[in-house]
Design an enzyme around this catalytic site. Sequence first.
Site, PDB file in Angstrom:
ATOM      1  N   LYS A  14       0.854  -1.196   0.000  1.00 36.88           N
ATOM      2  CA  LYS A  14       0.000   0.000   0.000  1.00 36.88           C
ATOM      3  C   LYS A  14       0.885   1.240   0.000  1.00 36.88           C
ATOM      4  O   LYS A  14       1.739   1.406   0.871  1.00 36.88           O
ATOM      5  CB  LYS A  14      -0.902  -0.013   1.233  1.00 36.88           C
ATOM      6  N   ASP A  35      -3.069  10.342   3.891  1.00 37.70           N
ATOM      7  CA  ASP A  35      -4.465   9.917   3.966  1.00 37.70           C
ATOM      8  C   ASP A  35      -5.263  10.865   4.851  1.00 37.70           C
ATOM      9  O   ASP A  35      -5.183  10.803   6.074  1.00 37.70           O
ATOM     10  CB  ASP A  35      -4.554   8.494   4.508  1.00 37.70           C
ATOM     11  N   LYS A  51     -10.916  12.114   8.376  1.00 39.77           N
ATOM     12  CA  LYS A  51     -10.375  11.693   9.665  1.00 39.77           C
ATOM     13  C   LYS A  51     -10.379  12.865  10.636  1.00 39.77           C
ATOM     14  O   LYS A  51     -10.270  14.027  10.219  1.00 39.77           O
ATOM     15  CB  LYS A  51      -8.916  11.229   9.503  1.00 39.77           C
ATOM     16  N   ASP A  59       1.293   6.287   5.908  1.00 43.49           N
ATOM     17  CA  ASP A  59       0.310   5.309   5.439  1.00 43.49           C
ATOM     18  C   ASP A  59       0.801   4.526   4.222  1.00 43.49           C
ATOM     19  O   ASP A  59       0.066   3.694   3.693  1.00 43.49           O
ATOM     20  CB  ASP A  59      -1.010   6.012   5.130  1.00 43.49           C
ATOM     21  N   ASP A  67     -12.561   6.582   3.575  1.00 43.55           N
ATOM     22  CA  ASP A  67     -11.379   6.372   4.419  1.00 43.55           C
ATOM     23  C   ASP A  67     -10.944   4.911   4.424  1.00 43.55           C
ATOM     24  O   ASP A  67      -9.943   4.564   5.031  1.00 43.55           O
ATOM     25  CB  ASP A  67     -11.668   6.845   5.855  1.00 43.55           C
ATOM     26  N   GLU A 127      -9.670   3.431   1.880  1.00 40.19           N
ATOM     27  CA  GLU A 127      -9.132   3.592   0.531  1.00 40.19           C
ATOM     28  C   GLU A 127      -7.986   2.645   0.214  1.00 40.19           C
ATOM     29  O   GLU A 127      -7.757   2.293  -0.946  1.00 40.19           O
ATOM     30  CB  GLU A 127      -8.667   5.042   0.332  1.00 40.19           C
ATOM     31  N   ARG A 133      -7.583  -0.494   0.683  1.00 33.38           N
ATOM     32  CA  ARG A 133      -8.023  -1.756   0.067  1.00 33.38           C
ATOM     33  C   ARG A 133      -8.410  -1.572  -1.397  1.00 33.38           C
ATOM     34  O   ARG A 133      -8.344  -2.509  -2.188  1.00 33.38           O
ATOM     35  CB  ARG A 133      -9.165  -2.362   0.878  1.00 33.38           C
TER      36      ARG A 133
END
Length: 484
Positions: free
Chosen positions: A247, A252, A259, A270, A329, A331, A333
């Site tokens: 990833k 993010d 968030k 992230d 959020d 995202e 995946r």
Amino acid sequence: MPIETTLAFAPAQDAVAGRELVAVPFGTDLVLGVDASTPGAPPVELPVPASALLAHYEAKGEAGEVFEVPFALGDGVGRLLLYGTGDCEAGALRKAGAAIARKARGRASLAVVVPPSGDLAALAEGALLATYTFTIGKGGTRPVGEILFAGGREDALRRGETTARATALARDLVNTPASVKTPAWLAEQAAAVAADAGLAVRIWDETELGAFGGIRAVGQGSVSPPRLVELSYAPEGARAHVVLVGKGITFDTGGLSLKPNEGMKAMKTDMAGGAAVIAAMSALSAFAAPVRVTGLVACAENAISGSAQRPSDVIRQYGGRTVEVLNTDAEGRLVMADALAYADTELDPDVVIDIATLTGAAKVALGQRVAALYATDDSLAGELLAAAEAGGERLWRMPLVEDYRSALDSEIADLTNVDRKMSGAAGSITAALFLREFTGGRPWAHLDIAGPARAAADEAEITKGGTGFGVRLLLRYLTARPAE
């Protein structure tokens, strides 16, 4: 920044050689390499017998114990660091190496007499990882300039150095601020690593990502367009093919499912899974890994703007499956699903392993020192657990609960990207089940590293900030696999 400390090697009897700081291992009742009965002992003149010193400090010989005593050095005084070795297994020597390296901060050099047995690669690994620093500008105490390892096999110590420097590369990528770390920047770093390590590289820019609906959807709200990176290592004679998927979310915000401020502060990290993939790939040639490995890093910034994806949007992932986005959020995946589907469709791997800071649920379940492991193959799970144990990075196998799969059924698309009831229950498991949908039934493992990818303080070989979690276990796994 890369580890600045350099390594040198010498026979044990040359450990002192005018050095003001010397570290010597000890067990329960013996100062190894100093006791007069030890062949090749360095000439260290202690103020009192070694056994008396150990008794004075009530030393137990545990890994991480370090006691400082003066010794005569010509007309001056040197410092002797007596360091406990524990059972001399990898975990103990990694901790011991870290303890003495931290004691030597600010010094030009440190001589380390190595134990007569044990995992010396772990000793070097721990020492070098503990010297890691990341600063922008000036500040802080500098790490020890040089570590001289006295005695022991140089090849084993060099292996530890290679692993440590690869882990430090991952830490550098993770710790770099998002103001610098755009998807394009991360792809450029991967290309530079490929050039140095002899890897083939392909980078898809925003004009080439038409089929990668997840990566495009996550990145469409940012002024910094997304990228997909493919790194390839193909040694002669290798038949097994492992694909690593990381990833690469460079920042993010949560997107329109915003968030809270506290939850956003660490989100430059992230992309830790992508960093682990790039860093592990960088060391495969040095270890002569016997398998073909392809690394995929899906890079995007999850930002807020008028063009950002919305909750209720439906996207088409690579390969054609549609996903209803209920939470922007979730995202990671979405970009991972594209890379996994591409791997299954185009690369025909024998094994697929993905690694990601995927869910806060994994951190709640396992804390900050243990990552969640999901796997569809028991042999693969066992190999990864063994590699993690040997590499000093802990995994805990979690269940792929089939009863929870129906929570991802959408009324208008093939899947939802989160539990359609938005309950928040079993968040790490449902995320893993989502990713599994894109693996084509191949042997697959998912590492959710949301907890151990970051550290709030220094501890043993771990340093504050990005930890580089995953690099050591992936290297152990890939270098242990048979060529067929």
